[in-house]
Scaffold this active site. Structure first.
Site, PDB file in Angstrom:
ATOM      1  N   SER A 149     -16.016   3.635   6.489  1.00  0.00           N
ATOM      2  CA  SER A 149     -14.795   2.451   7.176  1.00  0.00           C
ATOM      3  C   SER A 149     -15.611   1.162   6.310  1.00  0.00           C
ATOM      4  CB  SER A 149     -14.093   3.169   8.075  1.00  0.00           C
ATOM      5  OG  SER A 149     -13.433   4.113   8.269  1.00  0.00           O
ATOM      6  N   ALA A 150     -14.298   0.704   5.998  1.00  0.00           N
ATOM      7  CA  ALA A 150     -14.205  -0.758   5.525  1.00  0.00           C
ATOM      8  C   ALA A 150     -14.722  -1.456   6.280  1.00  0.00           C
ATOM      9  CB  ALA A 150     -13.085  -1.074   4.851  1.00  0.00           C
ATOM     10  N   CYS A 151     -14.144  -1.160   7.361  1.00  0.00           N
ATOM     11  CA  CYS A 151     -13.956  -2.545   8.940  1.00  0.00           C
ATOM     12  C   CYS A 151     -15.804  -2.088   9.180  1.00  0.00           C
ATOM     13  CB  CYS A 151     -13.304  -2.151   9.887  1.00  0.00           C
ATOM     14  SG  CYS A 151     -13.093  -0.094  10.604  1.00  0.00           S
ATOM     15  N   THR A 152     -16.718  -1.035   8.807  1.00  0.00           N
ATOM     16  CA  THR A 152     -18.011  -1.383   9.765  1.00  0.00           C
ATOM     17  C   THR A 152     -18.943  -1.704   8.345  1.00  0.00           C
ATOM     18  OG1 THR A 152     -18.276   1.253   8.801  1.00  0.00           O
ATOM     19  CG2 THR A 152     -16.730   1.042  10.793  1.00  0.00           C
TER      20      THR A 152
END
Lengths: 346, 77
Positions: free
Chosen positions: A289-292
């Site tokens: 995921s982008a947030c990671t």
């Protein structure tokens, strides 16, 4: 053996004095053991400072060797970032670089009319595990094989001209990559090069590291028939249990895949939050995921497959992962997902 | 393309724009279009993926007046 290597493998294997000759013998031993484990010739094996560097040498070296034929590199849309970076580097220096799409399982779509100077394709995808149809593409152009995710776990497929692998991916030390170049293939060093015994190597080889990598590879290959099916069965259990959680997408080929990893996404769940919750309970998992991601970009693999990129988890089993550990993960996962969804208000 | 409802998710990170889309789908009638304006790049993959998982129709992407990507969805059910 590693202690012996640390004691005797410190010298420059290129020199002629006694310690150097010892180092040379140890390096040649590592090369032969690696070649035997992979089913290639010893003179096809070069130790590099990383898998990434081996990928760059493999991709760009095949292009340099075929420069008179053209300069068009084609790769699947789900290649590792190291292949993509090599392609962008090539394009920034006057070559061309295009990608070919994958189906919803992450398998590259066959291109019967493919026109390429070099094609780069992974043996199996590093995020979703899907095995790629390497042989079909090898008939169409000189093929660079990225075997970083699969080497040791699966036998190398046929047909490649050059290949790369990374020791830390099979449990060897970090800082050791493998460049494989088939005998007779047109490969030229795309970088300044060096004056080593092995013309494809740059700088003094890490002899103890190469020996440790070779020993780890031999061990992984020796136990692959026992560990692989056990890991496959555990991943099958995870896949089927996770798919019973509402609004969950398990991605990648369920059968023709790497034995030890699985990726899935939970709708409406924050990827970073679920990684943190699992870490707190002692489970170390990855996420696309982008947030990671350090780039804040979602996984280009998941995006190319049309898969959901948020709420993503990637589970990789080690050779020691037990049934009980998998049971433990599957016991806590539904509750964590439900709690995070409730917090988000869905 | 005209949207009946436009959701301002400009400052939201994934998965928030998708959560807003799910919560507000019922704000439009079946056959009408709902738009999600989102700067977060994950929305480009996740709005179409949500439509596939939820059996809604993804119509494509254009841009809002301020240049932020806008993703269009037709409610099918």
């Amino acid at each position: 053996m590693i202690e012996q290597a640390l004691e005797h493998g410190y010298a420059d294997p290129r020199r002629l004095h006694g310690p150097a000759r010892n180092a040379r013998i140890l390096l040649d031993n590592a090369r032969e053991a690696t070649a035997e484990a992979l089913g290639v010739r010893p003179d096809e094996v070069t130790f590099t400072p990383s898998g990434t560097h081996a990928v760059h040498l493999g991709v760009l070296g095949l292009l340099a060797g075929s420069a008179r034929a053209g300069s068009h590199l084609v790769a699947s849309a789900v290649e590792h970032a190291s292949v993509m970076h090599a392609g962008e580097w090539h394009a920034a220096r006057g070559g061309s670089f295009t990608t070919i799409p994958v189906d919803p399982l992450g398998r590259v779509v066959d291109q019967p009319a493919l026109e390429a100077t070099v094609v780069a394709l992974q043996a199996a995808n590093h995020e979703v595990g899907t095995v790629q149809p390497v042989a079909a593409f090898a008939e169409r152009a000189p093929l660079f094989l990225d075997a970083c995710a699969s080497a040791g776990r699966l036998a190398l497929p046929e047909g490649w001209a050059a290949a790369a692998a990374s020791a830390h991916k099979w449990g060897g030390p970090a800082g050791i990559g493998l460049l494989l170049v088939r005998k007779g293939v047109r490969w030229r060093n795309p970088f300044p090069g060096d004056d080593r015994v092995d013309e494809r190597a740059t700088g003094m080889e890490n002899v103890p590291g190469a020996l440790a990598a070779a020993a780890a590879l031999q061990a992984v290959v020796a136990e692959r028939d026992e560990v692989g099916p056990r890991q496959r069965a555990l991943i099958d259990r995870i896949r089927s249990a996770v798919s019973t959680i509402a609004d969950t997408e398990v991605v990648g080929d369920p059968v023709d895949r790497l034995p030890h990893l699985v990726t899935f996404s939970f709708l409406y769940v924050d990827g970073e939050a679920i990684v943190t919750e699992l870490d707190r309970r002692g489970f170390g998992v990855a996420s696309g995921s982008a947030c990671t991601a350090s780039t804040l970009q979602p996984s280009h693999v998941l995006a190319a497959m049309g898969a959901l990129t948020h709420g993503n988890l990637r589970i990789s089993l080690t050779r020691e992962t037990t049934d009980a550990e998998v049971d433990g993960l599957l016991a806590v996962l539904p509750g964590i997902v439900a709690d995070l969804r409730a917090e988000a208000g869905v | 393309m005209d949207a009946t409802v436009e959701l301002d998710c400009r400052d939201m990170l994934c998965p928030r724009p998708i959560i807003e889309l799910a919560r507000h789908l019922a704000d439009v009638e079946v056959g009408q279009v709902i738009a999600v304006v989102a700067g977060d790049v994950a929305a480009r993959a996740d709005v179409p993926a949500w439509c596939r998982m939820r059996s809604q129709e993804y119509l494509g992407e254009d841009t809002a007046d301020d240049g932020v990507p806008r993703y269009l969805v037709r409610r099918l059910s």
